[in-house]
Design an enzyme around this catalytic site. Structure first.
Site, PDB file in Angstrom:
ATOM      1  CG  HIS A   1      -7.984  -9.602   4.369  1.00  0.00           C
ATOM      2  ND1 HIS A   1      -6.843  -9.273   3.661  1.00  0.00           N
ATOM      3  CD2 HIS A   1      -7.705  -9.315   5.671  1.00  0.00           C
ATOM      4  CE1 HIS A   1      -5.915  -8.802   4.494  1.00  0.00           C
ATOM      5  NE2 HIS A   1      -6.419  -8.827   5.714  1.00  0.00           N
ATOM      6  CG  HIS A  31      -1.512 -11.762   6.115  1.00  0.00           C
ATOM      7  ND1 HIS A  31      -1.381 -10.855   5.089  1.00  0.00           N
ATOM      8  CD2 HIS A  31      -2.416 -11.204   6.985  1.00  0.00           C
ATOM      9  CE1 HIS A  31      -2.154  -9.812   5.319  1.00  0.00           C
ATOM     10  NE2 HIS A  31      -2.791 -10.001   6.456  1.00  0.00           N
ATOM     11  CB  CYS A  37      -3.122  -6.124   5.639  1.00  0.00           C
ATOM     12  SG  CYS A  37      -2.251  -6.750   7.085  1.00  0.00           S
TER      13      CYS A  37
END
Length: 397
Positions: A285, A319, A161
C-alpha cells in the site's frame, strides 16, 4: 481453511497517470515511470501540489446522461471503452439481469460540485448542466448499470482507500451466491480540492515526490484514474485466488502501529488461497506517510519472515484513493501474464534509497528484477478507520 473455487478476472480496462489502456500502463509500470506526476497550482492555497493527472481531454457523456457527467464518470467510461466488447459478450451470454456492477469510489464527482459552488459565488446561480447526482458517492454503479442497460445488482462501495478492492470482494460474493453470472467491478476516483486540502490538513501531503519507505517520507501525492475488471466463474487466464479483510478500528485516521490489522488481512488472504499458493510479489500500500509505512513494513516482515519481493507503485500514479486497490490489483493482473509482461519483470520501487532504520528492512524491487517463481501477486490496501484488505491473484490453475 479449505480453499474455495476461485473466480476469474477475464478482462481489464484502466486509465491513470501512467497512460490510457493496458499497453501504455504496462510499459510505464515495468520501467518505473514517474513522469505522469506533475506540479500544479490551484489545488492548495499558496503552494503547488504534485498530482497524478490523467492526461488529455475526456469525452463528455451522451446527452441523456448529462446529469451524471463528471470527471469521475468520464474516467470510468474511458476504462470501460477498453473492455466494451468483452462486456457486451457477457451480457449477450447471460442476459441483462444476470450481469452486475460493483464499483468503489471515494470522491465521486465532487470536482463538479466544487466548480458549481465557485460559479454560484461569482454569478449567484448554479451553472447550467450541474446536477446534485454528479457528486453522489452511491451513484457510480447505478450509473454504469443504466449506461449498459443492465438489470442486475448495482452496488457502490465507499470505504476510503480500500473501496475498489472491497468492490471486488463484493462482486465475488455475488457470483458465489448465484446472484450473478458476471460482474463488472473496480473503481474510479478523480482529483478534487476537497481531498487534497483534507489530506493537507492532516499534514499528509508531500511537497515533492512521494517517497515510500524512506526516512525522508513526507506524505502522499494524490492521483486519479479508473480500473474495471470482468469477474466471472468461467475460466480465464488470471484468477482471484484469495481475499482477506480485517477491521481493527484503531483510530479514525491513523493505522494500528503494530501492523496487527494489516497482518490479519494478509494472513486471511493467504489462508483462503491455500498452502500451495506461493506469493512471488507483494504490491505494498506504501502511501509514504509516516504511520502507514511503519505498520506495513512490520506486518510484511511478520507474514513473510524469509522476505518477499515488494514495491510501492504510488510514485508512478499518485494515490488513487477509492480507485487505488483495483488499480494496483490491475498492475498485478498485468504482471501475471506473459502477454503484458513477457520477461516476468517486477515494478521497481521508486524512492530516494535512504532507508528508515526504525523500519524492518524489506526486499524492495530494483530495476530489472523479475519473478523468481510463479507469477502470484498479493496487493495490500489499507484505509482510514483500520479497514484493511489483501488480495491475491495469479495465473489460473
Amino acid at each position: 481453511m479449505t480453499p474455495v473455487a476461485p473466480c476469474h478476472l477475464s478482462a481489464l480496462g484502466l486509465v491513470n497517470a501512467l497512460g490510457r489502456g493496458k499497453r501504455e500502463v504496462a510499459a510505464g509500470l515495468l520501467c518505473g515511470d514517474t513522469s505522469g506526476l506533475v506540479d500544479e497550482e490551484g489545488w492548495l492555497p499558496g503552494r503547488t501540489a504534485r498530482v497524478g493527472r490523467v492526461r488529455g481531454a475526456l469525452e463528455a457523456l451522451p446527452e441523456r446522461f448529462a446529469a451524471d457527467d463528471s470527471r469521475n464518470t468520464r474516467l470510468l467510461l474511458l476504462a470501460l471503452e477498453e473492455i466494451r466488447a468483452e462486456v457486451d459478450r457477457e451480457i449477450s451470454r447471460h442476459g441483462t439481469h444476470r450481469v452486475g456492477v460493483v464499483l468503489g469510489t471515494s470522491t465521486s464527482g465532487i470536482e463538479a460540485a466544487e466548480r458549481a459552488v465557485a460559479h454560484h459565488q461569482q454569478h449567484h446561480t448554479l451553472p447550467a448542466g450541474f446536477h446534485y447526482r454528479q457528486q453522489e458517492i452511491g451513484r457510480l454503479a447505478p450509473f454504469l448499470a443504466e449506461f449498459l442497460g443492465l438489470q442486475g445488482p448495482a452496488i457502490t462501495v465507499s470505504t476510503a482507500c480500500t473501496s475498489s478492492g472491497k468492490a471486488l470482494v463484493t462482486a465475488r460474493n455475488l457470483l458465489r451466491l448465484g446472484l450473478c453470472d458476471a460482474v463488472i467491478t473496480g473503481g474510479a476516483d478523480s482529483l478534487c480540492r476537497l481531498t487534497l486540502n483534507g489530506f493537507a490538513s492532516l499534514e499528509s501531503v508531500s511537497p515533492g515526490p512521494c517517497n515510500p519507505m524512506s526516512r525522508n517520507r513526507a506524505g502522499i501525492n494524490v492521483g486519479e484514474g479508473a480500473a474495471l475488471f470482468i469477474l466471472r466463474k468461467e475460466p480465464a487466464a488470471v484468477a482471484l485466488l484469495g481475499a482477506g479483510a480485517s477491521s481493527d478500528a484503531h483510530h479514525i485516521s491513523s493505522p494500528d502501529p503494530s501492523g496487527a490489522g494489516a497482518e490479519a488481512a494478509m494472513r486471511a488472504a493467504l489462508a483462503e488461497a491455500g498452502p500451495d499458493v506461493a506469493v512471488g510479489y507483494l504490491n505494498l500500500h506504501a502511501t509514504a506517510t509516516a504511520k502507514n509505512d511503519e505498520m506495513e513494513s512490520r506486518a510484511t516482515q511478520v507474514v513473510f519472515p524469509a522476505g518477499i519481493a515488494c514495491s510501492g507503485t504510488k510514485p508512478l500514479t499518485g494515490h488513487l484513493l477509492g480507485a487505488a486497490a483495483a488499480t494496483e490489483l490491475a498492475f498485478c493482473w498485468l504482471l501475471a501474464q506473459e502477454a503484458w509482461n513477457p520477461d516476468g519483470l517486477l515494478p521497481p520501487h521508486r524512492w530516494d534509497g535512504e532507508a528508515d532504520r526504525d523500519l524492518p528492512a524489506l526486499d524492495l524491487v530494483t530495476d530489472g528484477a523479475a519473478f523468481r517463481g510463479a507469477r502470484i501477486c498479493m496487493s495490500n490496501a489499507f484505509a482510514f478507520g483500520g479497514n484493511n484488505l489483501s488480495l491475491i491473484l495469479g495465473p489460473a490453475r
